[in-house]
Each structure stands twice: as C-alpha cells, then as structure tokens.
Motif scaffolding. Structure first.
Motif, PDB file in Angstrom:
ATOM      1  N   ASP A 188      -2.167  -1.913  -9.748  1.00  0.00           N
ATOM      2  CA  ASP A 188      -3.005  -1.867  -8.309  1.00  0.00           C
ATOM      3  C   ASP A 188      -4.543  -2.221  -8.652  1.00  0.00           C
ATOM      4  O   ASP A 188      -5.373  -1.715  -9.165  1.00  0.00           O
ATOM      5  N   SER A 198       2.375   3.575  -4.403  1.00  0.00           N
ATOM      6  CA  SER A 198       0.962   3.907  -4.197  1.00  0.00           C
ATOM      7  C   SER A 198       0.299   3.299  -3.091  1.00  0.00           C
ATOM      8  O   SER A 198       0.732   2.192  -2.414  1.00  0.00           O
ATOM      9  N   ARG A 199      -0.826   3.729  -2.358  1.00  0.00           N
ATOM     10  CA  ARG A 199      -1.519   3.482  -1.222  1.00  0.00           C
ATOM     11  C   ARG A 199      -2.028   2.084  -1.299  1.00  0.00           C
ATOM     12  O   ARG A 199      -2.197   1.093  -0.427  1.00  0.00           O
ATOM     13  N   GLN A 200      -2.120   1.863  -2.583  1.00  0.00           N
ATOM     14  CA  GLN A 200      -3.197   0.736  -3.227  1.00  0.00           C
ATOM     15  C   GLN A 200      -2.354  -0.576  -3.406  1.00  0.00           C
ATOM     16  O   GLN A 200      -2.666  -1.559  -4.076  1.00  0.00           O
ATOM     17  N   GLN A 204      -8.067  -0.198  -9.071  1.00  0.00           N
ATOM     18  CA  GLN A 204      -7.918   1.250  -9.243  1.00  0.00           C
ATOM     19  C   GLN A 204      -7.433   1.403 -10.840  1.00  0.00           C
ATOM     20  O   GLN A 204      -7.722   0.572 -11.622  1.00  0.00           O
ATOM     21  N   GLN A 247     -13.375   3.144   4.954  1.00  0.00           N
ATOM     22  CA  GLN A 247     -12.806   2.253   4.113  1.00  0.00           C
ATOM     23  C   GLN A 247     -13.589   1.419   3.025  1.00  0.00           C
ATOM     24  O   GLN A 247     -14.724   0.946   3.661  1.00  0.00           O
ATOM     25  N   ASP A 302     -11.760  -4.092   1.721  1.00  0.00           N
ATOM     26  CA  ASP A 302     -10.773  -4.052   2.518  1.00  0.00           C
ATOM     27  C   ASP A 302     -10.967  -4.495   3.968  1.00  0.00           C
ATOM     28  O   ASP A 302     -10.261  -5.125   4.705  1.00  0.00           O
TER      29      ASP A 302
END
Length: 734
Positions: free
Chosen positions: A146, A341-343, A149, A723, A727
């Motif tokens: 990711d 994972s969100r990422q 991260q 955010q 992004d």
C-alpha cells in the motif's frame, strides 16, 4: 510496464562498501547484519562497514567485535569515540574507501537472497543513475503493497519469500525526486560529483538523503526506485523519540534550499508511477502461494459492512489472502482491490464489456472462495461469478436490503413498525430503475438460495429475514472482534450533579436522531440533569444535543473518556442486525440504555447496569425511563443464544474454501487495464484545498512558506478536507 531494456554488462563490477551506521537496539542490528552478510560475502567485490556511533548499549561493542573476528575479510568496524550523529557516521563510512560505490543500510532493515547483486545490477542499467532504492513495507514513496503506508508483511511471509517473487521481474525503474536512505545504492561517480551528506545541516539525521538527491539532480543525475527488489524496514529505530522534531527541521531546510522539492514530491505521488509494478508484484505474490484466497464482494460504502470485512481479513491475515470487489458507480463500473485495505491499489473494470478480463484475472490469482456482503449497485454480472469460476460462495446478511431494497425496513418516517410489512415502502430506498419488488427478488433469488452458506450476525436478523427465500444452509455467528472485549463487567453510574449521556456514531433518522431530539427536549423541560452528546454527528442539528463531529473509529474509546461519558443511549428506530457501536460501548464497560429491537436484546442478554426500552414508545416515557435508569440501574433478562456459533470465523469460516493452488505463471499484463480510472467528483472544500495547494506550490508563491506558519497552513487544509492532499490532487487532475 515490463522493461524491454536488457541488463548492461560491465567488465569489472565496482567494489561496494555497505555502510551500516549503528547506535541502539543490538538485537535488531544483529538481525540486519545476519540478513545482509551472506550476499556481501558472496559478492566478489563487497565489504560491510560497521560504524558504531558510541552506542550506549553495553553489549553492542562486544557483539560487533565478535562479528568482525568471525568475518575479518568481509567486515570492517569503525568506532566513533564520541557520538557524531547519523550523518557524521554515514559520511565516515562512505569515506573509508574513497573508490567504492556505497550502499547505505539502516540497522532496522532486513534484506534477503541476492539483494546486493541485484541492487547493483539495477543501478548499472542506467548510466545517469546517482542512486537506486528498492521497495519496502515502510518507506514513504517506496512502499509496498500500500502506497505511503506503514505496511505489515503480507500473509505473514518471510522477506525472502516476498523478494523471491520480486526477483522474477525486470520492470522499469522509476525516476523519483529523491531516494530513501534505509537501503540506497550510491554510485561513487555521483559522490565525486555531488559530495558527501551535509553533516552541518542534518547531523542528527533525516533529510540528508533528500538534500543529496536534489544536489544530484542539479548535476544532471537521476534518482531511481526499483520495483524488482523487496526489503523489510522496521522504521524509526535509528532516531527514537526525536524523530518528529528531526523531520520538521529537515523539512524547513529542504524547503529553503529547493523551493520546488515538495511540489515535485506531490506530483510524483499524484502520478504514482510505481502503481503498475505494485499491482503486478502483488498479483504475482497472491498467485504464487498456497493460501486460500477469498474474494469479498460488497457495496464499498463504508459503515459496519466495511468494518466487518476489514476486521475479518485482519483476523485471518496469515491464513488467507483477501481481495475486495465493489461497484464504483451505478453504471456497471467495478473496482478490484488486491487486499481489503482502504489504501490498496485498485483495478477498474467496466461491466459487462470487460467481464472476461475480470474472470481471467480472478482465475489467474487462484480465488478459492467468494463471500458476498452486499449487492447494492453491483452489476448482475457479479452474481454469476461462482458459477462461471466454479467456486463455493457464502453471503452475509448485514441488513435487510435483499428483502426488497429497504435495508432498514423502516417507513417514510424512518421507523420500523415492529414487523416486516410487504406493503411498506420508504421513498428513501427506491427500487433500481425498471424494477419491482418481484423482479428485485427474482434477481437475487438464485444467488441466495444456492449459496453454500448464508451467515446472519444475530438471531434477531435471521428471525426478521423470514422465509421469503428458501435458505437451506444458514449460520448464525456474531462478528469476530478480537480488538474489543464485549463481555466485560460494567462500571456503574456514580452519583453526580449532572450526567453525560453519549450517543455513538452517525445518527440518521433510522438511527433515531429525531427521537433523540424529542427525548432531549423533554428531559430539559423536566429539568433532568442530563447532557446529551453525540460522539459523531446527526443528519441534522438537534435541539439540546451536542455533537463532536466525525471521528476515526479507533478514537471512539478515547472520545468517551475525554467527554466523561457516564452511559450510552441507543435511540435506534430499526432492527439493527449487529451494531458495532454497541461493541464499543460494551468494550468501554459503560451502562447502556438500548431499544428492545434487533440485535440489542440478545447481545445485552443478562448484562448489569443495562436496560431495554420500548423503541415504539413515546419519547416522554423514554426520557422518564432513562432518568430512572440513571438513578437506579437495571439488568436485561437472559436470552437463549444457543443457535449462535461461537468462534465460527476463527475455526470454520475457511472450511468452504477450495484447496489453494500456487502458480508461478506470469499474469498477462494486458488483463490489468492499468490506465482505466473512474471519474471522481470533488466537494467544494476539496476543490478549494487543491487550488490553494497549486497556488502554494507555484515557484513564484514560495514566499508563503516564510510568511504563513506551517501550523496555520495545515489547519486551513484540514478545515477544507481531511483527505491527504495527494489524493485530492490525483482525483482533481483525473
């Protein structure tokens, strides 16, 4: 993406000094040395230069001396009489042999296989290269899987296993504004052209490699990142508690010296040129190991569904690979993430046009089980995946959407009438276009009735769901929550002059916002010494109710403590199938006042300092009952929960999975549709944040750095959007 450039042979491999500055953590340092030495020894022209920066640990000097004694031809030990700091130690090591190339290696790094041979080979693919940095788990712009991260090692594999997959590739290296010094190869020719690290400015560490790389760029050289090598980086060991201050000081210096540096980094992040390689490497990694591979299919809209998927994946992270497929619009778009994972990096498909590509990728990855969590906005092409791929599948009923499009079974006022009503309609939940109740159910009937398992997260959910569908394989199992202790004893309410009653989460009409407001208004009129506070937010401003605003769920316990919450009130107006916010209240050991509907009665069964109220009753009666509960407490009657399967997810969840098979075949890259991206719509605040960033990063506007403090700039950005700016820039530019 695959690099067509062949490796350029060089007549004599340049000699390398692997420079390892050392200060603390003897055990980690030894692990680093033991991982690096085999390939250093195997390399015909390499030595390991240990620089002991006056370590305060008593056993460090002795341990390092023993290593040198064991490998005198391959290891050199330099000992600083006094602490020089990280940069001083690195410079001393780089100057030990002034003709050698250099590899900087942090003491919290683990390398594997033929790492040094390959790192040298990578950098000499490019004549203009100054530095070369591999991918790792925790290295900002070089992270895998990711991006940006702090990653755990995937599937509990060893560094050697992951790197062995990386070693099969020859992807193009990527030009970056900086290398990262945890494991960075520097050509001696670059050191001769650029000079050593700036010890005066960055003596304690952080920022020194960024400064060096920027100086290299000024000399016409390039800093590369290779996606063909993986190492492990623990991170932070070298600097300990002073890390944040060092980072802030380094940022100021870099900003002053190289006004476009941070803009260049953000452009690199927004472009994310390593994304294709990360996707290919992750796909190869998943395909190459004998683990069950679960494809989760959901709506991707957050809430308890997403939390369940994330936490289930975490619980079974060493037992299976978990992928996620969700719609990204209501026009057939679908997004495949190679983890939950969100990422996680994502692949985008337009269905049905690209359904064959999706099928083939899932086959190549070796999916062994499909788990449906929600079908809202999902293309019907996804309903037949088990049949097309010949896979077992299960469905979790997170709400009541499949009964008729209404997930809460509430009426137009947001209230569940106490029973499922076929004639009940809620304008908030219309059927999909050109569908009736009958056609909606027909679309889902085969999917539900032929499932190998249908999982309900509570007995109440199963009972309310009823027999509209014939479900021969039903499991009732509470969500697995290893991070929260939901069966702890309760802390009673202590006598006070005023009481803080907390309401958790995003409170919609169905979650009881209007009812809560009526209770609060009556409580104030009755002069009850109660303050109502939503730890979260309501769908509208509520009279006599305070709110704290959105939160990250890991902060919820701290929020309850910060606001000195005495008890938790759940004003829900629909039969929740589980309720994660209830779990947080249970973990906090707080008294609970909850409605007698849905999962609440069984999950609160037999609990002290807990009371159920009639959720269809008048708010005045509820307020009176709440005040009485605060004064006298209560206990919920015990309910038989014998049909609930304990520890189902830990012991039986993967039993449906087919036997996993590994594949070393390279997945055809054309299947990945790398360039496909969905359209994003930014909110007004997000647009403002992007335009302010573009103005701020313009070379003629760098004076803003000196006039407006960083803390003020950060506060303005956070006010506009929470955010990450990269992004937002990425979405805006797309």
């Amino acid at each position: 993406m695959t690099d067509a450039i062949t490796f350029k042979p060089y007549p004599t491999r340049p000699t390398i000094s692997v420079v390892l500055p050392i200060y603390t953590d003897t055990a980690m340092t030894i692990a680093c040395i033991e991982s690096a030495l085999p390939n250093i020894i195997a390399h015909p022209h390499a030595i390991l230069v240990l620089v002991n920066d006056a370590s305060p640990e008593a056993d460090m000097a002795t341990t390092l001396a023993q290593i040198v004694a064991r490998y005198p031809e391959h290891v050199v030990l330099l000992t600083n009489e006094q602490n020089l700091g990280f940069v001083g130690s690195v410079n001393r090591g780089m100057q030990y042999q002034v003709t050698h190339d250099v590899v900087l290696l942090n003491s919290d790094v683990i390398v594997a296989n033929d790492w040094l041979e390959r790192l040298q080979r990578e950098i000499y693919r490019y004549e203009n290269a100054a530095t070369m940095t591999p991918l790792s788990n925790n290295t900002t712009i070089c992270t895998f899987p990711d991006f940006l991260q702090d990653n755990v090692i995937p599937f509990d594999l060893s560094v050697a296993q992951i790197d062995a997959v990386f070693a099969t590739s020859t992807y193009a290296c990527v030009d970056a504004p900086t290398g990262v010094g945890f494991c960075m190869y520097i050509k001696r020719s670059a050191l001769n052209a650029v000079g050593y690290f700036d010890e005066a400015a960055f003596g304690r560490g952080y920022g020194e490699e960024n400064d060096f790389c920027q100086r290299a760029i000024a000399q016409g050289l390039v800093n590369y990142i290779t996606p063909n090598l993986y190492v492990y980086h623990q991170g932070g060991v070298s600097f300990g508690e002073e890390k944040q201050q060092l980072i802030e000081n380094a940022c100021k210096i870099i900003d002053q010296r190289y006004p476009s540096y941070h803009a260049d980094v953000q452009k690199f992040i927004a472009a994310d040129p390593l994304r294709p390689a990360r996707l290919y490497q992750m796909a190869k990694l998943i395909a190459s190991f004998d683990l069950p591979k679960v494809l989760h299919i959901s709506h991707g809209m957050g809430g308890g569904v997403d939390q369940h998927i994330e936490e289930l994946s975490a619980i079974l992270s060493t037992d299976a690979a978990h992928l996620l497929l969700v719609p990204h619009d209501d026009k057939g778009g679908a997004t495949l993430s190679l983890s939950t994972s969100r990422q996680a990096d994502r692949l985008y498909f337009q269905l049905p046009e690209q359904i064959d590509n999706l099928h083939e990728i899932l086959r190549q990855l070796g999916i062994t089980l499909i788990h449906y969590h929600h079908t809202f906005q999902c293309s019907s092409d996804l309903f037949v995946l088990p049949k097309i791929l010949d896979l077992p599948y299960q469905i979790t009923i997170h709400d009541y959407y499949l009964l008729g499009g209404n997930p809460t079974l509430s009426d137009e006022t947001g209230v569940y009438p106490g029973y499922f009503d076929e004639t009940l309609e809620n304008p908030l939940y219309p059927y999909p276009k050109n569908m009736t109740r009958e056609s909606f159910r027909a679309t889902h009937r085969e999917l539900l009735e032929q499932a190998d398992r249908v999982i309900f997260p509570s007995q109440a959910a199963r009972q309310i769901f009823g027999d509209i569908y014939h479900l021969p394989h039903v499991i009732i199992a509470y969500h697995a929550e290893p991070e929260r202790k939901v069966t702890q004893s309760v802390k009673p309410i202590m006598k006070k002059t005023r009481y803080q009653v907390g309401i958790l989460g995003a409170v919609s009409r169905e979650k009881g916002a209007d009812f809560l407001e009526a209770v609060a208004v009556y409580a104030k009129k009755s002069q009850y010494p109660i303050d109502f506070i939503i730890l979260g937010y309501g769908y509208k401003t509520l009279k006599n109710v305070n709110t704290t605003g959105p939160y990250v769920r890991d902060e919820l316990l701290q929020l309850m403590q910060h606001h000195d919450i005495d008890m938790i009130f759940f004003p829900a107006r629909w039969p929740e199938t589980y309720s994660y916010t209830l779990s947080y209240a249970l973990h906090a050991q707080l008294p609970i006042f909850a409605p007698n509907v849905g999962a609440f009665p069984e999950r609160l069964s037999g609990r002290d300092w807990t009371q159920l109220f009639n959720y269809l009753g008048a708010p005045e009666n509820t307020a009176d009952a709440l005040w009485h509960f605060i004064q006298s407490g209560g206990q919920v009657d015990t309910i038989d929960t014998s049909t609930v399967q304990a520890n189902f997810y830990q012991t039986n969840y993967l039993s449906l999975s087919l036997s996993p098979k590994s594949s070393l075949n390279i997945i055809p890259e054309q299947l990945f549709n790398i360039d496909a991206k969905p359209k994003f719509i930014l909110k007004s605040g997000e647009k403002s944040a992007v335009w302010l960033w573009k103005i701020y990063t313009h070379p003629k506007m760098r004076w803003v750095n000196y006039v407006i403090p960083f803390s003020v700039r950060r506060a303005v950005k956070r006010l506009l959007s929470r955010q990450p700016i990269h992004d937002l820039v990425k979405k805006h530019d797309k």
